[in-house]
Scaffold this motif. Structure first.
Motif, PDB file in Angstrom:
ATOM      1  N   VAL A 258       0.847  -1.199   0.000  1.00 59.01           N
ATOM      2  CA  VAL A 258       0.000   0.000   0.000  1.00 59.01           C
ATOM      3  C   VAL A 258       0.882   1.250   0.000  1.00 59.01           C
ATOM      4  N   GLN A 259       1.894   1.238   0.819  1.00 55.89           N
ATOM      5  CA  GLN A 259       2.804   2.389   0.917  1.00 55.89           C
ATOM      6  C   GLN A 259       3.461   2.686  -0.432  1.00 55.89           C
ATOM      7  N   ARG A 260       3.942   1.647  -1.075  1.00 53.52           N
ATOM      8  CA  ARG A 260       4.639   1.829  -2.359  1.00 53.52           C
ATOM      9  C   ARG A 260       3.683   2.397  -3.400  1.00 53.52           C
ATOM     10  N   THR A 261       2.462   1.834  -3.449  1.00 55.86           N
ATOM     11  CA  THR A 261       1.469   2.320  -4.409  1.00 55.86           C
ATOM     12  C   THR A 261       1.146   3.782  -4.135  1.00 55.86           C
ATOM     13  N   ALA A 262       0.899   4.088  -2.860  1.00 54.74           N
ATOM     14  CA  ALA A 262       0.505   5.464  -2.515  1.00 54.74           C
ATOM     15  C   ALA A 262       1.635   6.441  -2.861  1.00 54.74           C
ATOM     16  N   GLU A 263       2.851   6.061  -2.566  1.00 54.28           N
ATOM     17  CA  GLU A 263       3.980   6.962  -2.869  1.00 54.28           C
ATOM     18  C   GLU A 263       4.148   7.139  -4.377  1.00 54.28           C
ATOM     19  N   ALA A 264       4.018   6.047  -5.118  1.00 53.42           N
ATOM     20  CA  ALA A 264       4.166   6.147  -6.585  1.00 53.42           C
ATOM     21  C   ALA A 264       3.054   7.013  -7.182  1.00 53.42           C
ATOM     22  N   MET A 265       1.835   6.859  -6.650  1.00 53.32           N
ATOM     23  CA  MET A 265       0.706   7.660  -7.153  1.00 53.32           C
ATOM     24  C   MET A 265       0.922   9.138  -6.880  1.00 53.32           C
ATOM     25  N   ALA A 266       1.387   9.433  -5.665  1.00 55.36           N
ATOM     26  CA  ALA A 266       1.580  10.844  -5.290  1.00 55.36           C
ATOM     27  C   ALA A 266       2.687  11.466  -6.142  1.00 55.36           C
ATOM     28  N   GLU A 267       3.730  10.689  -6.341  1.00 48.34           N
ATOM     29  CA  GLU A 267       4.862  11.223  -7.098  1.00 48.34           C
ATOM     30  C   GLU A 267       4.488  11.480  -8.559  1.00 48.34           C
ATOM     31  N   ALA A 268       3.762  10.526  -9.147  1.00 49.85           N
ATOM     32  CA  ALA A 268       3.393  10.673 -10.569  1.00 49.85           C
ATOM     33  C   ALA A 268       2.111  11.489 -10.736  1.00 49.85           C
ATOM     34  N   LYS A 269       1.453  11.797  -9.601  1.00 48.04           N
ATOM     35  CA  LYS A 269       0.175  12.526  -9.632  1.00 48.04           C
ATOM     36  C   LYS A 269      -0.870  11.830 -10.512  1.00 48.04           C
ATOM     37  N   VAL A 270      -1.018  10.543 -10.334  1.00 45.97           N
ATOM     38  CA  VAL A 270      -2.077   9.822 -11.051  1.00 45.97           C
ATOM     39  C   VAL A 270      -2.954   9.058 -10.059  1.00 45.97           C
ATOM     40  N   ASP A 278       0.365   1.261 -14.819  1.00 44.07           N
ATOM     41  CA  ASP A 278       1.483   1.561 -15.728  1.00 44.07           C
ATOM     42  C   ASP A 278       2.751   1.937 -14.954  1.00 44.07           C
ATOM     43  N   LEU A 279       2.584   2.334 -13.697  1.00 42.26           N
ATOM     44  CA  LEU A 279       3.771   2.672 -12.877  1.00 42.26           C
ATOM     45  C   LEU A 279       4.440   1.407 -12.322  1.00 42.26           C
ATOM     46  N   GLY A 280       3.832   0.257 -12.586  1.00 44.70           N
ATOM     47  CA  GLY A 280       4.421  -1.002 -12.099  1.00 44.70           C
ATOM     48  C   GLY A 280       4.111  -1.263 -10.632  1.00 44.70           C
ATOM     49  N   VAL A 281       3.022  -0.674 -10.143  1.00 48.40           N
ATOM     50  CA  VAL A 281       2.594  -0.947  -8.763  1.00 48.40           C
ATOM     51  C   VAL A 281       1.138  -1.412  -8.786  1.00 48.40           C
ATOM     52  N   ILE A 282       0.666  -1.936  -7.661  1.00 46.09           N
ATOM     53  CA  ILE A 282      -0.693  -2.509  -7.633  1.00 46.09           C
ATOM     54  C   ILE A 282      -1.684  -1.410  -7.244  1.00 46.09           C
ATOM     55  N   VAL A 375      -6.298  -2.530   9.312  1.00 43.27           N
ATOM     56  CA  VAL A 375      -6.691  -1.819   8.085  1.00 43.27           C
ATOM     57  C   VAL A 375      -6.514  -0.303   8.296  1.00 43.27           C
ATOM     58  N   ASP A 376      -6.844   0.163   9.484  1.00 40.69           N
ATOM     59  CA  ASP A 376      -6.643   1.596   9.784  1.00 40.69           C
ATOM     60  C   ASP A 376      -5.166   1.963   9.627  1.00 40.69           C
ATOM     61  N   ARG A 377      -4.288   1.063  10.059  1.00 44.13           N
ATOM     62  CA  ARG A 377      -2.850   1.368   9.910  1.00 44.13           C
ATOM     63  C   ARG A 377      -2.442   1.404   8.439  1.00 44.13           C
ATOM     64  N   TRP A 378      -2.990   0.516   7.626  1.00 44.27           N
ATOM     65  CA  TRP A 378      -2.685   0.565   6.180  1.00 44.27           C
ATOM     66  C   TRP A 378      -3.144   1.906   5.603  1.00 44.27           C
ATOM     67  N   ASN A 379      -4.311   2.348   6.045  1.00 42.36           N
ATOM     68  CA  ASN A 379      -4.867   3.580   5.472  1.00 42.36           C
ATOM     69  C   ASN A 379      -4.012   4.804   5.773  1.00 42.36           C
ATOM     70  N   ARG A 380      -3.220   4.724   6.825  1.00 47.04           N
ATOM     71  CA  ARG A 380      -2.353   5.881   7.124  1.00 47.04           C
ATOM     72  C   ARG A 380      -1.356   6.125   6.003  1.00 47.04           C
ATOM     73  N   HIS A 381      -0.880   5.071   5.341  1.00 46.14           N
ATOM     74  CA  HIS A 381       0.039   5.257   4.210  1.00 46.14           C
ATOM     75  C   HIS A 381      -0.652   6.054   3.103  1.00 46.14           C
ATOM     76  N   ILE A 382      -1.929   5.752   2.893  1.00 44.07           N
ATOM     77  CA  ILE A 382      -2.663   6.418   1.802  1.00 44.07           C
ATOM     78  C   ILE A 382      -2.928   7.870   2.187  1.00 44.07           C
ATOM     79  N   ALA A 383      -3.303   8.072   3.443  1.00 43.63           N
ATOM     80  CA  ALA A 383      -3.580   9.441   3.916  1.00 43.63           C
ATOM     81  C   ALA A 383      -2.310  10.293   3.853  1.00 43.63           C
ATOM     82  N   ARG A 384      -1.190   9.698   4.240  1.00 42.12           N
ATOM     83  CA  ARG A 384       0.075  10.429   4.237  1.00 42.12           C
ATOM     84  C   ARG A 384       0.430  10.914   2.831  1.00 42.12           C
ATOM     85  N   ALA A 385       0.046  10.142   1.825  1.00 47.50           N
ATOM     86  CA  ALA A 385       0.326  10.536   0.441  1.00 47.50           C
ATOM     87  C   ALA A 385      -0.735  11.516  -0.073  1.00 47.50           C
TER      88      ALA A 385
END
Ligand code: BYC
Length: 477
Positions: A258-270, A278-282, A375-385
């Motif tokens: 989740v963290q990797r996906t969220a970071e890649a999304m934030a960085e590429a702004k998609v 297409d960024l190679g993440v789930i 699940v709440d802890r996973w969501n923090r990665h998404i919120a942080r991004a």
């Protein structure tokens, strides 16, 4: 009982196995069959690898494990029971207050055997489900972790087989053999419980499994650790020590994806899932669909909401509630009620049932509360991004095959639907063939350079046993 393990024994143990020649011989007879099973059904291609594993060496809470390189077929699968508690009693049910049983009470022999067999059956099943995953590992760190989980599931099988051999005579020996004969997903001779016949085809599934399904293991083992049959209670208490690592692997595994996906999304702004792929993440909706699947099949593992088996296990003193001795009530439950849900007239409604027959539901509810926190802890990665998305546990009634909701078609938000309506939406809610193909396309080969991680998963925060992330956790020889 000794608290350290004698590694001179063929079967390491702290149960004075050497003093019971008949039992020792029976287990030594089972051991080659176990090894045969491990070679056939254990992790593919791994037999010659040196793996940095922890091995249980005592039941002392301060230092029960030893870390070092081991070839998995040489792992010392042993038999360890937590130390006895002097004067322990049966703590619940009709026998409450009697001394805990050191032998099987004749009248409870059959249900007790059945509980032990059901528990034992899950352990080799999970190894079978995961056997191919080493070929697509995202790092040496992750590879080592799956192997650690696998050898400990093997040890948990030994734990149950010890009880069968020691306390159930010939029946027990036959059951122990059958545990090596059933196969996960086999049409003719499948594993006993549903979730253990589902494939674990990729690492996202593995991490979901260790988060959701191993945690059913925690709750079931905790209930059995309350058992009035003392050897079962002590066995399960020690198994729980190892189980904690499996859930750590699951929670941090999904969390890192989740963290990797969220970071890649934030960085590429998609945010569009196709662009995210297409960024190679789930993409997050795919992660949600995997979550929906693993959560719902694991909820089924708790059994029917209203179960006379569960009432019998409790009243007999064989299987307690989660944290039984810490609960403030009479521990008999003759008068008590507990809320269960069912579908009435197109709605999910609540009603009170006798607490004794609702014990599976109660354990399921305890489990759900703990899972929600993860699940709440996973969501923090998404919120942080800074992304407008959160993972959600589907409604308890969604995609259920056991209990009151079996045969009903309920959406993740809890709406009761017709079969046709539900099936038309199925691909939004559960992983599709295309999802599996995409996830597996990311995992086409394995990443084995020390310190390197596949693109679709973030590195962990720390290594194993204070080793660095670029430590050579597995040597392929
Ligand atoms: N799939 O009254 P019911 C772990 C059967 S995981 C297929 O609803 P009961 C681990 C049931 O057997 C923890 N069949 O349920 C995790 C019964 O069959 P019969 C494993 C199912 O008996 C990851 C019938 O339906 N440990 O350690 O109250 C990796 C009606 O039974 C299912 C345990 O489960 C299902 N999902 O409760 C490695 C603890 N659910 O008698 C390891 C021991 C029910 O009609 N087991 N059935 O042939 C138990 O306590 C109970 O057997 C259960 C079911 C809680 C599983």
């Amino acid at each position: 009982m000794t608290s350290t393990v004698d590694y001179g024994d063929r079967i390491p143990n702290n149960v004075d196995l050497g003093r019971d020649r008949v039992l020792q011989r029976a287990l030594e007879h089972w051991q080659p069959a176990y090894m045969g099973w491990w070679f056939d059904m254990g992790p593919t291609g791994s037999q010659a690898y040196d793996v940095y594993l922890r091995t249980a060496i005592s039941v002392d809470p301060e230092g029960w494990a030893n870390f070092g390189y081991v070839k998995m077929p040489d792992y010392r699968w042993g038999i360890f029971l937590a130390p006895p508690v002097a004067g322990r009693e049966v703590n619940f049910g009709a026998n409450k207050g009697r001394p805990a049983w050191q032998d099987v009470p004749g009248e409870y022999r059959s249900p007790l055997r059945r509980i032990i067999v059901t528990q034992g059956d899950t352990e080799p099943a999970s190894v079978e489900q995961q056997r191919m995953l080493g070929m697509s590992c995202p790092s040496l760190y992750d590879l080592r972790n799956i192997y650690q989980v696998n050898v400990e599931e093997g040890r948990h099988l030994w734990a149950m087989v010890y009880l069968l051999h020691r306390y159930f005579g010939r029946d027990g020996r036959e059951e122990a053999e059958a545990l090596l004969e059933r196969r996960s997903g086999d049409e003719d001779n499948p594993r006993i419980l549903g979730a253990f016949n589902e494939p674990t085809p990729d690492w996202l599934a593995f991490y979901m499994f260790t988060f959701f399904t191993d945690r059913d293991g925690k709750f079931q083992l905790s209930s059995l650790a309350e058992s009035g049959f003392d050897p079962l209670a002590r066995t399960c208490r020690f198994m729980l020590t190892e189980e904690a690592h499996h859930m750590f692997v699951g929670e941090t595994g999904v969390g890192r994806i989740v963290q990797r996906t969220a970071e890649a999304m934030a960085e590429a702004k998609v945010e569009n899932p196709d662009q995210v792929r297409d960024l190679g993440v789930i993409d997050l909706p795919t992660i949600q669909r995997y979550l929906n699947f693993h959560y719902s099949v694991t909820l089924d593992l708790f059994g029917s909401d209203v179960s006379s088996n569960a009432a019998t296990y409790f009243t007999s003193g064989l299987k307690g509630r989660f944290g039984e001795t810490k609960i403030d009530d009479d521990h008999v439950l003759d008068e008590a009620t507990y809320g269960v849900s069912e579908v009435v007239g197109g709605n999910v409604v609540n009603r009170d049932a006798p607490a004794l027959s609702a014990l599976n539901e109660r354990l399921r509810d305890d489990y759900i509360a703990e899972v929600q926190a993860g699940v709440d802890r996973w969501n923090r990665h998404i919120a942080r991004a800074g992304l407008p998305f959160s993972l959600k546990l589907p409604h308890k009634a969604f995609h259920r095959a056991i209990g009151n909701f079996a045969g009903h078609y309920v959406s993740p938000s809890g709406d009761v639907m017709s079969k046709e309506e539900w099936q038309a939406r199925r691909n939004r809610w559960l992983p599709t063939e295309k999802d599996y193909a995409f996830v597996q396309s990311l995992m086409a080969g394995r990443v084995v350079e020390p310190g390197k991680f596949a693109n679709w998963i973030a590195p962990p925060r720390t290594g194993i046993n204070a080793r660095p992330l670029d430590f050579e956790y597995v040597r392929f020889n």
